[in-house]
Design a protein around this motif. Structure first.
Motif, PDB file in Angstrom:
ATOM      1  N   THR A  35     -35.437  96.693  12.142  1.00  0.00           N
ATOM      2  CA  THR A  35     -36.442  96.653  13.190  1.00  0.00           C
ATOM      3  C   THR A  35     -36.066  97.626  14.302  1.00  0.00           C
ATOM      4  O   THR A  35     -34.932  97.622  14.785  1.00  0.00           O
ATOM      5  N   ALA A  46     -40.097  90.638  22.431  1.00  0.00           N
ATOM      6  CA  ALA A  46     -40.721  90.408  21.130  1.00  0.00           C
ATOM      7  C   ALA A  46     -40.941  88.915  20.951  1.00  0.00           C
ATOM      8  O   ALA A  46     -40.448  88.084  21.723  1.00  0.00           O
ATOM      9  N   ILE A  47     -41.694  88.565  19.900  1.00  0.00           N
ATOM     10  CA  ILE A  47     -41.983  87.166  19.609  1.00  0.00           C
ATOM     11  C   ILE A  47     -40.778  86.532  18.907  1.00  0.00           C
ATOM     12  O   ILE A  47     -40.230  87.094  17.958  1.00  0.00           O
ATOM     13  N   GLY A  49     -38.623  84.586  16.472  1.00  0.00           N
ATOM     14  CA  GLY A  49     -38.797  84.294  15.070  1.00  0.00           C
ATOM     15  C   GLY A  49     -39.498  85.384  14.299  1.00  0.00           C
ATOM     16  O   GLY A  49     -39.492  85.391  13.066  1.00  0.00           O
ATOM     17  N   ASP A  50     -40.113  86.321  15.000  1.00  0.00           N
ATOM     18  CA  ASP A  50     -40.746  87.477  14.361  1.00  0.00           C
ATOM     19  C   ASP A  50     -39.770  88.646  14.430  1.00  0.00           C
ATOM     20  O   ASP A  50     -38.992  88.882  13.518  1.00  0.00           O
ATOM     21  N   GLU A  51     -39.775  89.371  15.539  1.00  0.00           N
ATOM     22  CA  GLU A  51     -38.789  90.438  15.733  1.00  0.00           C
ATOM     23  C   GLU A  51     -37.627  89.983  16.612  1.00  0.00           C
ATOM     24  O   GLU A  51     -36.542  90.558  16.546  1.00  0.00           O
ATOM     25  N   THR A  53     -35.079  87.939  16.657  1.00  0.00           N
ATOM     26  CA  THR A  53     -34.272  87.128  15.743  1.00  0.00           C
ATOM     27  C   THR A  53     -32.803  87.215  16.127  1.00  0.00           C
ATOM     28  O   THR A  53     -32.397  88.095  16.903  1.00  0.00           O
ATOM     29  N   ASN A  56     -31.431  90.665  15.356  1.00  0.00           N
ATOM     30  CA  ASN A  56     -31.802  91.708  16.308  1.00  0.00           C
ATOM     31  C   ASN A  56     -31.178  91.485  17.677  1.00  0.00           C
ATOM     32  O   ASN A  56     -30.889  92.448  18.401  1.00  0.00           O
ATOM     33  N   GLU A 141     -44.121  82.200  23.587  1.00  0.00           N
ATOM     34  CA  GLU A 141     -43.579  82.565  22.275  1.00  0.00           C
ATOM     35  C   GLU A 141     -42.715  83.823  22.330  1.00  0.00           C
ATOM     36  O   GLU A 141     -42.070  84.182  21.345  1.00  0.00           O
ATOM     37  N   TYR A 142     -42.681  84.491  23.470  1.00  0.00           N
ATOM     38  CA  TYR A 142     -41.881  85.711  23.631  1.00  0.00           C
ATOM     39  C   TYR A 142     -40.520  85.410  24.257  1.00  0.00           C
ATOM     40  O   TYR A 142     -40.347  84.444  24.998  1.00  0.00           O
TER      41      TYR A 142
END
Length: 500
Positions: A35, A46-47, A49-51, A53, A56, A141-142
Motif C-alpha cells: 500500500t 485511512a480507514i 481495517g482497510d489501508e 492496518t 501499514n 472509521e478513519y
C-alpha cells in the motif's frame, strides 16, 4: 537549548545495522509492492481495517523512525500519542515497539491528548518530534498518523517526502511481527505544562471577574478534561456535554460545525451560558456558538481575535492566512499597518510564520488557528478560551462584536461549498482551471492567484477560489462577497462555472 531548525539538519546515510531496519541510501530506487502511504496536509489517514492496518502502521512508523534516527546518530527520542479513537492504545504500543527497533526511544503519552498539547510537549521536552495517531475531524472509521518535527510543527513536504521514500523501501519481512516483548519507553503526562502555558496566554482572571457562564463541547475527543478543567479550577462556571469517550463520536465525524451543535445549544439555554466553545476529535479545530445559539463561522472568529489581540496585547505583528480564508483579515491588517501573509492550504505553512515571530495570529477557514508565542500548530482549545476572554472583557456577544468590526473594516460574506464531480465533469474542469480567465460571471478578473488551486480576485473586491481534492472527485469552492445578496449570486455563479 532549542532544537535546530530543519535547515541545519544534515542527511546522514549510514546504515543502522544494530536496529535491524537499515536506512535508505540517497538515490536508492529499490521499492516493494505494498500500500502506498502518502502524507497529506495533516499526515497520512485511512480507514481502519482497510489501508490503516497493523502492517501499514508498522511500515509508516518504521519510515519515520529510520528518518529520525538517520538525523540523530547520538540517540533520538519521539513522543508517541493519540486521540481517543478505536484501538488507539494498541497503535501507540505497536509504534513504540517499532521505534525501539529503529534505535529511537519512544516517550509514550498514555492518555488521549490534544494535538496542540503534544506539539507543546515536543518543544518543552526538546524531543526529535512526535508521532500522533489521529484522524482529527474525519469520520470515526478513519485513523491516521501525523508526524511533527522538533519545533512542534507539522512536518513540511520535504520531510514527508523523505519519509515516504523510507517507507517505500521497507521489505515486508522487516516489519512483520515487529512487536517487542519488552521495550524501553518513558510515559509522559503532557497536560499540566500545556495548561500552564494556555493560562499564561489567556486572561483567565478576566473571565472569572466577568462572571460569565460557558458551555464546553469536546465532541467526545482529546480535549476532555482540558478547557473545562482549566476554567473550573479557576472558579469559572462551565458545563460540559459529550465529555466521555465514544469511539464512534455519536455516529458522525467529530467536527464542531453548526449542524452538529444542538446539544451544546441546549446546554447553553439550560445554564444561561453566553458562549459555547467546541473542539474536534484531536482538539486542533474549534467551533464557537453565540449566546442565542448562532454558530459563528471560523472566518469571523479568526478576524475577531486578530482585531482583539492587536488592541489588547500591543503586538504590531501581521497575520497569516491560507489562500481560501477571508479577506477581512486583509482589511484589518491594512487598517492597522501590519503585514499580511497568504499561504497555501495547510497549517504547516502558517506554523512557519509563527516560528519566525512574524504574525499575531494565523488561521485557516477550516477552523484552525494559533497565536504569537504559542505552538506552530492549530489549537482549538486556545481559540475557544480567547473567545471567552474577548466576550468577557468586551461585555458583548460574538455577533455584536462582529457588527462592530464590520463598521470599522466593512462587511465580508465568505462561503465554502464542496461539489462532487462526475468523471466527465472533472476531466473538463481540470482542463478549464489551467487557463487564466479574463472575466467571471460578467465581472472582470483583476488578478489570478495560483498559490493553491485557482483564485480569481474580481474587480469589485469579491473573489472565488477552486481547489480540487487530491483524494476524491470533489472540488472545493470558496467565495467571498461584500454583501449578503451578492454572496448568493456569486456562490451560484461559482457553482455554474464548474458545470459549464
Amino acid at each position: 537549548m532549542p532544537a535546530p531548525p530543519l535547515g541545519e539538519y544534515k542527511f546522514l546515510n549510514s546504515p543502522m545495522q544494530e536496529t535491524g531496519i537499515p536506512s535508505l541510501p540517497v538515490g536508492s530506487e529499490t521499492f516493494y509492492m505494498a500500500t502506498q502511504i502518502k502524507f497529506g496536509t495533516s499526515g497520512w489517514r485511512a480507514i481502519v481495517g482497510d489501508e490503516f492496518t497493523m502492517e501499514n502502521i508498522r511500515r509508516a512508523t518504521a519510515g519515520i523512525g529510520r528518518y529520525v534516527a538517520s538525523h540523530n546518530l547520538n540517540g533520538a527520542r519521539l513522543l508517541v500519542g493519540r486521540d481517543p479513537r478505536f484501538m488507539g492504545e494498541t497503535f501507540v504500543s505497536e509504534a513504540a515497539a517499532v521505534l525501539v527497533r529503529c534505535g529511537v526511544k519512544p516517550m509514550v503519552i498514555p492518555e488521549a491528548a490534544p494535538t496542540p498539547a503534544i506539539a507543546y510537549a515536543v518543544i518543552t521536552r526538546k524531543t526529535d518530534g512526535s508521532i500522533n495517531f489521529t484522524a482529527s475531524h474525519n469520520p470515526p472509521e478513519y485513523n491516521g498518523i501525523k508526524f511533527s518535527t522538533p519545533d512542534g510543527a507539522p512536518a513540511l513536504p520535504e520531510v514527508t517526502k523523505a519519509i515516504e521514500q523510507q517507507i517505500a523501501a521497507i521489505k515486508p519481512e522487516e516489519t512483520n511481527g515487529a512487536t517487542a516483548k519488552k521495550i524501553e519507553s518513558e510515559e509522559v503526562d503532557v497536560r499540566p505544562v500545556y495548561l500552564r502555558r494556555v493560562a499564561e496566554l489567556v486572561d483567565i482572571p478576566a473571565i472569572k471577574k466577568s462572571g460569565i457562564r460557558i458551555v464546553f463541547d469536546p465532541f467526545w475527543g482529546a480535549a476532555r478534561g482540558y478547557s473545562d478543567a482549566l476554567l473550573r479550577e479557576n472558579g469559572i462556571s462551565v458545563a460540559a456535554v459529550h465529555d466521555y469517550r465514544d469511539v464512534l463520536f455519536g455516529g458522525h465525524a467529530p467536527e464542531p460545525e453548526g449542524k452538529l451543535l444542538d446539544q451544546c445549544r441546549a446546554k447553553m439555554k439550560e445554564t444561561g451560558a453566553v458562549i459555547g466553545i467546541c473542539t474536534d476529535g484531536d482538539a486542533d479545530r474549534f467551533g464557537i456558538v453565540d449566546q442565542d445559539g448562532t454558530f459563528i463561522q471560523p472566518n469571523y472568529v479568526i478576524a475577531l481575535l486578530f482585531h482583539y489581540l492587536l488592541e489588547t496585547r500591543g503586538w504590531k505583528k501581521g497575520v497569516g492566512k491560507s489562500v481560501a480564508t477571508t479577506n477581512m483579515l486583509n482589511a484589518i491588517a491594512e487598517r492597522n499597518g501590519v503585514d499580511l501573509y497568504e499561504t497555501p492550504v495547510g497549517f504547516k505553512y502558517i506554523g512557519e510564520l509563527i516560528k519566525q515571530d512574524k504574525i499575531t495570529i494565523g488561521g485557516e477557514e477550516s477552523a484552525g488557528l494559533s497565536i504569537r508565542g504559542h505552538v506552530p500548530e492549530k489549537d482549538g482549545i486556545i481559540a475557544g478560551l480567547l473567545c471567552c476572554e474577548m466576550v468577557a472583557t468586551r461585555k458583548k456577544s460574538m455577533q455584536e462584536l462582529l457588527r462592530d468590526l464590520f463598521g470599522k473594516v466593512g462587511s465580508f460574506y465568505p462561503v465554502r461549498e464542496n461539489f462532487r464531480l462526475t468523471p466527465e465533469v472533472k476531466e473538463k474542469f481540470t482542463r478549464k482551471v489551467v487557463a487564466d480567465p479574463v472575466d467571471f460571471a460578467g465581472r472582470r478578473v483583476a488578478k489570478v492567484v495560483r498559490t493553491d488551486g485557482l483564485k480569481l480576485i474580481l474587480e469589485d473586491g469579491s473573489w472565488v477560489c477552486y481547489r480540487l481534492s487530491g483524494t476524491e472527485p470533489v472540488v472545493r469552492v470558496y467565495t467571498e462577497a461584500r454583501s449578503e445578496s451578492d454572496s448568493i449570486k456569486l456562490t451560484e455563479a461559482a457553482k455554474q462555472w464548474v458545470l459549464q
